[in-house]
Design a protein around this motif. Structure first.
Motif, short mmCIF file in Angstrom:
data_model
loop_
_atom_site.label_atom_id
_atom_site.label_comp_id
_atom_site.label_asym_id
_atom_site.label_seq_id
_atom_site.Cartn_x
_atom_site.Cartn_y
_atom_site.Cartn_z
N LEU A 179 -20.63 -7.87 -4.85
CA LEU A 179 -19.97 -9.14 -3.72
C LEU A 179 -19.73 -8.00 -2.54
O LEU A 179 -19.04 -6.84 -2.92
CB LEU A 179 -18.48 -10.29 -4.17
N PRO A 180 -19.54 -8.76 -1.11
CA PRO A 180 -19.07 -7.61 -0.80
C PRO A 180 -17.73 -7.38 -0.29
O PRO A 180 -16.93 -7.13 0.64
CB PRO A 180 -19.30 -8.43 0.92
N SER A 207 -21.35 -24.33 3.06
CA SER A 207 -21.62 -22.58 3.83
C SER A 207 -21.61 -22.98 5.11
O SER A 207 -20.98 -21.90 5.69
CB SER A 207 -22.36 -21.94 2.73
N ALA A 209 -19.00 -20.72 7.25
CA ALA A 209 -19.49 -19.57 7.93
C ALA A 209 -18.86 -20.38 9.76
O ALA A 209 -19.11 -18.64 10.95
CB ALA A 209 -20.62 -19.44 8.49
N ASP A 267 -14.32 -15.66 6.12
CA ASP A 267 -16.34 -14.97 6.02
C ASP A 267 -16.90 -15.13 4.78
O ASP A 267 -16.19 -15.19 3.35
CB ASP A 267 -15.33 -12.98 5.63
N SER A 308 -19.39 -15.59 1.71
CA SER A 308 -20.89 -15.04 0.97
C SER A 308 -21.53 -15.41 -0.70
O SER A 308 -20.86 -15.46 -1.28
CB SER A 308 -20.68 -13.22 1.03
N GLY A 309 -22.86 -16.19 -0.23
CA GLY A 309 -23.14 -17.04 -1.20
C GLY A 309 -21.90 -17.85 -1.55
O GLY A 309 -21.45 -18.22 -1.34
N PHE A 363 -16.35 -16.73 -0.44
CA PHE A 363 -15.17 -16.51 0.73
C PHE A 363 -14.23 -15.91 0.14
O PHE A 363 -13.42 -15.93 0.08
CB PHE A 363 -15.49 -18.14 1.27
N ALA A 422 -11.75 -12.50 -2.80
CA ALA A 422 -12.84 -13.45 -2.62
C ALA A 422 -11.70 -14.04 -3.51
O ALA A 422 -10.99 -14.38 -4.10
CB ALA A 422 -13.18 -12.58 -3.41
#
Ligand SMILES: [Zn+2]
Length: 285
Positions: free
Chosen positions: A195-196, A229, A233, A240, A242-243, A246, A253
């Motif tokens: 993940l980011p 989602s 977003a 933030d 991501s898939g 968040f 996360a």
């Protein structure tokens, strides 16, 4: 007077973004099914911390105005046409996290007279005649002054509206069942390297976590995961995505829940866990 849809759902939230995080799938589902979904947001979130570096110059009223645009975009993603600000835009200002000097600003929502604020909500209730109201628990889910105040104002408005002629049959608080939360965080820890986000939040960071037996209702919004989602977003200054995960401005996360959970606090609970907020309501379930 125009005729009302058979099912009418009212949600009361503190800041733009709370509705999408807590109830995005529920809102999208009921809107798609033809229910009237009304969102009342109490402040514009002028004190929120901004994630994108390019937008960090936005503060105070400018941030509030920007977040109003994010809310509009989020509601488009959820298919919700009726969203309002309590008492009109700018009536109540963000109070900031508990303990900040902004908590003492007389213009902030935390300092608002509960009955005065509730009367603005009663106007909406008498117009919409919701059968279901959704808000936070008495701790505001996680202790933010605006969330606690949103709870107080919503619950007071339920009483005042009943005196004024509309009794809301069902009131729910937003919840996350502890076992589901634990499982989701275990999966998050497994997925984190891809993940980011570098770090995980902990379950205690998630608002409204309670033992599973307190959950009365679960709304399967899996079919509306994309809408949820996208709505989250749209609140790009705050979230933030991501898939299936968040992060907020703390960059920790968290799982993005597409099944949303509730505790019925006014109304008759069924024998088994409900799968519809309107269950048991004549002509609406
Ligand atoms: Zn909030």
């Amino acid at each position: 007077m125009t005729e009302q849809p058979a099912r009418r759902l009212l949600l009361v939230h503190a800041h733009p973004d709370d509705e999408s995080i807590n109830n995005g799938a529920t809102m999208a589902r009921y809107a798609a099914e033809g229910a009237r979904v009304t969102l009342v947001t109490c402040t514009l979130g002028e004190l929120g911390e901004v994630i994108p570096p390019g937008l960090r110059h936005l503060t105070g009223a400018a941030l509030g105005e920007h977040r109003r645009g994010e809310l509009t975009a989020a509601m488009r993603e959820l298919g919700v046409a009726d969203f309002r600000l309590l008492g009109g835009a700018g009536r109540y200002q963000d109070s900031g996290m508990m303990g900040l000097p902004e908590n003492d600003d007389p213009a902030c929502f935390w300092r608002a007279d509960v009955d005065d604020a509730a009367r603005h909500l009663v106007e909406v209730i008498l117009e919409v005649c919701p059968q279901v109201l959704v808000t936070y628990d008495d701790h505001g889910g996680y202790g933010h002054p605006d969330h606690i105040q949103a709870h107080r104002v919503a619950m007071r408005a339920v009483e005042l509206a009943a005196d004024a002629g509309w009794r809301i049959p069902k009131v729910y608080w937003n919840r996350v069942p502890r076992a589901i939360g634990e499982r989701a965080f275990a999966q998050l820890h497994a997925d984190l390297p891809g993940l980011p986000f570098t770090k995980s939040a902990v379950l205690d960071d998630v608002p409204g976590v309670v033992d599973d037996e307190r959950i009365t209702t679960e709304i399967d919004g899996t079919a509306y995961a994309t809408a949820k989602s996208a709505a989250m977003a749209a609140h790009a200054t705050q979230i933030d995505v991501s898939g299936a995960y968040f992060a907020l401005s703390n960059e920790l996360a968290q799982p993005l829940f597409t099944t949303e959970y509730y505790e019925l606090v006014r109304g008759e609970p069924g024998d088994t866990r409900e799968t519809d907020l309107f269950s048991g309501i004549e002509g609406a379930s």
